[in-house]
Design an enzyme around this catalytic site. Structure first.
Site, PDB file in Angstrom:
ATOM      1  N   GLY A 132     -13.349  -3.885   0.636  1.00  0.00           N
ATOM      2  CA  GLY A 132     -14.610  -3.545   1.023  1.00  0.00           C
ATOM      3  C   GLY A 132     -15.060  -2.863  -0.229  1.00  0.00           C
ATOM      4  O   GLY A 132     -16.263  -3.039  -0.899  1.00  0.00           O
ATOM      5  N   GLY A 134     -11.505  -9.890  -0.017  1.00  0.00           N
ATOM      6  CA  GLY A 134     -11.721 -10.858   0.816  1.00  0.00           C
ATOM      7  C   GLY A 134     -10.350 -11.757   0.617  1.00  0.00           C
ATOM      8  O   GLY A 134      -9.145 -10.969   0.710  1.00  0.00           O
ATOM      9  N   ARG A 152       0.810  -1.268  -0.003  1.00  0.00           N
ATOM     10  CA  ARG A 152       0.047  -0.062   0.193  1.00  0.00           C
ATOM     11  C   ARG A 152       0.954   1.267  -0.037  1.00  0.00           C
ATOM     12  O   ARG A 152       0.284   2.395  -0.272  1.00  0.00           O
ATOM     13  CB  ARG A 152      -1.059   0.052   1.208  1.00  0.00           C
ATOM     14  N   LYS A 162     -20.093 -18.043   3.117  1.00  0.00           N
ATOM     15  CA  LYS A 162     -21.375 -17.705   3.499  1.00  0.00           C
ATOM     16  C   LYS A 162     -22.081 -16.963   2.316  1.00  0.00           C
ATOM     17  O   LYS A 162     -21.576 -15.843   1.895  1.00  0.00           O
ATOM     18  CB  LYS A 162     -21.581 -16.906   4.815  1.00  0.00           C
TER      19      LYS A 162
END
Length: 397
Positions: free
Chosen positions: A378, A355, A37, A198
């Site tokens: 995100g 993720g 980053r 999920k």
């Protein structure tokens, strides 16, 4: 995606340019353990400095909850930043107020200054206009190079963009160009591969994708929920059985949109989840009651790769199995390598992110082959869900 200004639209020489970066890097014992980053926005920062701008870097780091805290200071990033830029980087012990103003006043053309953690002020995350005004008062131009923060309406990502002439940095530009090419103006057929544990965490994502892609591969624990929804017993596998109706509605929506859903046809199962556990490959309709699905099998890999072969564009989010634990990484590795090879041969545009995706592709040794890998997390997921990102919208207003 509507047009936005870039560095090409600016005349930064002699101007004070505030650049929002995401320098929220992992650290241990005061040392940066992964400089990704820092390195990714370096192109923007170098270009501005070389063009004679007075570069003022702003960023958040960690979660100091609106109060100064030594462990969340950006000061340890001065040396890594200087190394990445190949030039000296000054530091101010605050991002607003007298310390920041004095440090900015001392800048000469081509100089670079890092301001202290934005989140030492609660007004940052509150998107406070007065705080944004203080930040804007330090500069003449605003550049956002932090796509990873673009899903947050904070003072340094949203409010400030309305107060100064604004543009996207090279990293932001690269992200937006690739995302637009992947879903908004793609070469068809378009395929999406969505994995993960999920369904409940990716309902918006799946609902948006079935209306935009020609083929959707569902893997990981999510696939078990879809198999169960179709009356297939999945043994002890992770599955959200209470979401069977939701899964069936997504399948119906896909059918109505003429989107092909691809689910596993065989699976690697084991009685326990641990490295090297005894396992076997079975048809998904023959999962033993005392076993759990931990990876896709070879027939599923071949089926997925066949669909990749027929596609021009691939969007990838999430692993196909429990890739962190051998031997349940084989499905993800095989498909990732295949996609990487086609991408290197310029037969496929592949965009991945969110993720565990970056870690999964790195584990597969496939990251160099993909057309683009986003580290935005995100923000990448919210874009896949079809949501407007405040930090991007602000650049277009």
């Amino acid at each position: 995606m509507p047009s936005f200004r870039t560095l090409d639209d600016l005349k930064p020489a002699g101007q004070r340019v505030i650049v929002r970066c995401d320098l929220n890097v992992p650290m241990q014992d005061g040392q940066v353990t992964d400089a990704t980053r820092i390195e990714r926005p370096a192109a923007t920062l170098r270009e501005l400095a070389q063009k004679g701008a007075r570069v003022i870097i702003v960023s958040h780091f960690g979660r100091p909850k609106g109060k100064p805290a030594p462990e969340f200071s950006l000061h340890p990033l001065v040396a890594p930043l200087a190394k990445a830029l190949g030039r000296k980087v000054a530091f101010a012990a605050d991002c607003v107020g007298a310390k920041a103003r004095d440090a900015v006043a001392a800048l000469k053309d081509g100089d670079v200054l890092l301001l202290e953690n934005l989140r030492f002020h609660a007004a940052e995350e509150a998107n406070d206009k007065e705080f944004a005004g203080e930040l804007a008062g330090l500069g003449d131009i605003y550049v956002n190079d932090a796509f990873s923060c673009a899903h947050r309406a904070h003072a340094s990502t949203e409010a400030i963009a309305h107060l100064l002439p604004s543009a996207a940095g090279r990293l932001m530009q690269e992200e937006l160009d690739h995302l637009s090419a992947a879903l908004e103006k793609p070469q068809r057929p378009v395929m999406a591969l969505v994995g993960g544990a999920k369904v409940s965490t990716k309902l918006d994502l799946l609902g948006n994708l079935v209306g935009k892609v020609d083929c959707l591969v569902i893997g990981g624990g999510m696939a078990n929920t879809f198999l169960f929804a179709q009356g297939i017993e999945v043994g002890k596998s992770l599955a959200e059985r209470d979401l069977a109706d939701t899964a069936r509605s997504i399948l119906a929506k896909a059918k109505a949109a003429n989107c092909t859903i691809v689910l596993p046809v065989d699976a690697v199962v084991a009685g326990e989840f641990k490295a090297g556990a005894a396992n076997k490959t079975v048809d998904v309709k023959s999962v033993p009651a005392d076993q759990m699905i931990l990876d896709v099998g070879p027939r599923s890999v071949a089926l997925i790769n066949q669909h990749i072969d027929q596609s021009k564009t691939l969007v990838w989010n999430g692993p196909l199995g429990a890739f962190e634990t051998a031997p349940f990484d084989q499905g993800t590795v095989a498909v990732a390598k295949h996609a990487a090879e086609l991408s290197k041969a310029k037969k496929l545009l592949s965009v991945a992110g969110g993720g565990d995706t970056v870690a999964a592709l790195a584990h597969a040794g496939a990251e160099e082959g993909f057309s683009y890998i986003s580290t935005a997390g995100g923000a990448f997921l919210e874009w896949l869900e079809g949501k407007d990102l405040p930090g991007v919208l602000a650049l277009k207003s």
